[in-house]
Design a protein around this motif. Structure first.
Motif, mmCIF file in Angstrom:
data_model
loop_
_atom_site.group_PDB
_atom_site.id
_atom_site.type_symbol
_atom_site.label_atom_id
_atom_site.label_comp_id
_atom_site.label_asym_id
_atom_site.label_seq_id
_atom_site.Cartn_x
_atom_site.Cartn_y
_atom_site.Cartn_z
ATOM 1 N N VAL A 170 1.341 7.543 -1.505
ATOM 2 C CA VAL A 170 1.222 6.078 -1.546
ATOM 3 C C VAL A 170 1.734 5.390 -0.806
ATOM 4 O O VAL A 170 0.989 4.314 -0.364
ATOM 5 C CB VAL A 170 2.243 5.298 -3.280
ATOM 6 N N TYR A 171 2.295 5.553 0.348
ATOM 7 C CA TYR A 171 2.226 5.272 1.617
ATOM 8 C C TYR A 171 1.669 5.937 2.807
ATOM 9 O O TYR A 171 1.111 4.243 3.841
ATOM 10 C CB TYR A 171 4.093 5.463 2.405
ATOM 11 N N VAL A 172 1.310 7.041 2.430
ATOM 12 C CA VAL A 172 0.526 6.871 3.245
ATOM 13 C C VAL A 172 -1.115 7.065 3.265
ATOM 14 O O VAL A 172 -2.046 6.426 4.282
ATOM 15 C CB VAL A 172 -0.106 8.427 3.772
ATOM 16 N N THR A 173 -1.487 6.571 1.859
ATOM 17 C CA THR A 173 -2.526 5.682 1.576
ATOM 18 C C THR A 173 -2.555 4.461 1.760
ATOM 19 O O THR A 173 -3.850 3.476 2.259
ATOM 20 C CB THR A 173 -2.357 5.509 0.249
ATOM 21 N N CYS A 174 -1.716 3.581 1.538
ATOM 22 C CA CYS A 174 -0.976 2.590 2.133
ATOM 23 C C CYS A 174 -1.197 2.215 3.664
ATOM 24 O O CYS A 174 -2.270 1.150 3.952
ATOM 25 C CB CYS A 174 0.668 1.629 1.854
#
Length: 325
Positions: A170-174
């Motif tokens: 989720v973090y890297v996608t954001c």
């Protein structure tokens, strides 16, 4: 300018070098993110980037051939202040913060593969806001890459002690979306002021906001002693702030002039594979046949996606360029 075979060879070397530099961002960030908290590391990175890019501008602005593309003046129109701040805070600050956060939950391999999805995300934002379109071949490449990403997310993942893989994704996608969302705006600013000048002001905006955040949140800047006590971490911070965020522009410009923008941009599709291989070699991350096949398929999908771009909008050439970290 007469282009010789030697020039073409050196152009390809430069283009691949840029892919390597940008592809190892996750690998370079990993040890730093483990040593310093992410918010403070963002501040350190962009202070370093401002210093490094200022030095680069000092020399390139004195070269007529380089300043034409990289920028010769620090004068910025007032109407662009907000645009620069937006690109800096979101496209650089938010991008880096979530990127560093992700590395506490997933490996540099998984991080690099998601970050390599920049061309897809950039075109999607172009479709939403700038009337760009994907052709059938591009849709096929996108679907194939999405399936590969899903397979990687549910397959064997480099485990991080205390980490939550799903949260890492989720973090890297954001992070990736923050960079892609500002891609077109950053491209227009680079065209107007030169890539070094426009990026320098974006880094300054992040650094200024960082000072405010440091004071408001009481961040512990003494953590810099952790970095300064390790020659490796010092080198990684300098490379992250100056090499990845500065020197790579000069190398890329060299490639553009020798083999053209299109071919040089194609080389950037190697970024996920580069990140994967370097993470395995330097960080000891897991190398599995299934993961190797997935990463290779994603590289092929990125190549096909870029190769068969629709060229109707005059500015669409910019939409498929993976943006620098």
């Amino acid at each position: 300018m007469n282009i010789t075979k030697k020039d073409i060879f050196l152009g390809w070397v430069a283009a691949i070098a840029v892919a390597v530099i940008w592809g190892v961002t996750g690998v370079v960030s990993k040890p730093l993110s483990m040593a310093v908290d992410p918010m403070t590391l963002v501040f350190f990175r962009y202070v370093t980037a401002v210093i490094g890019l200022s030095i680069i501008f000092f020399f390139t602005s004195r070269s007529e051939s380089l300043s034409k593309d990289l920028g010769s003046s620090l004068k910025i129109e007032k109407k662009d202040y907000l645009k620069i701040a937006l690109c800096g805070i979101v496209g650089q600050g938010v991008f880096s913060l979530f990127n560093f956060l992700s590395l506490s939950h997933i490996g540099a391999t998984e991080n690099g593969v998601i970050q390599g999805m920049q061309p897809f995300a950039t075109v999607f934002f172009g479709m939403m806001f700038m009337n760009f379109k994907m052709n059938k071949i591009q849709w096929g490449a996108f679907i194939a890459s999405a399936v590969c990403i899903y397979a990687m997310s549910v397959g064997p993942t480099n485990t991080i002690e205390g980490g939550t893989p799903l949260l890492g994704y989720v973090y890297v996608t954001c992070s990736m979306l923050a960079l892609a969302w500002t891609a077109h705006l950053r491209a227009s600013l680079a065209d107007k002021y030169g890539s070094v000048v426009s990026m320098l002001y974006q880094y300054i905006s992040v650094a200024v906001l960082g000072i405010i955040v440091v004071v408001a949140m009481g961040l512990d800047l003494s953590q810099i002693t952790i970095i300064m006590s390790s020659p490796l971490l010092i080198g990684l911070l300098i490379f992250l702030g100056t090499g990845i965020s500065g020197g790579s522009y000069l190398i890329q410009l060299f490639a553009f002039k020798r083999i053209g923008v299109e071919k040089a941009t194609m080389a950037l599709n190697l970024m996920p594979l580069v990140g994967y291989l370097v993470a395995v070699v330097t960080l000891g991350e897991q190398m599995a046949l299934g993961k190797t096949i997935i990463v290779s398929l994603i590289v092929v999908a990125l190549y096909v996606f870029t190769k068969f771009e629709t060229t109707e909008p005059e500015t669409e050439e910019e939409t498929l360029k993976p943006q620098e970290a």
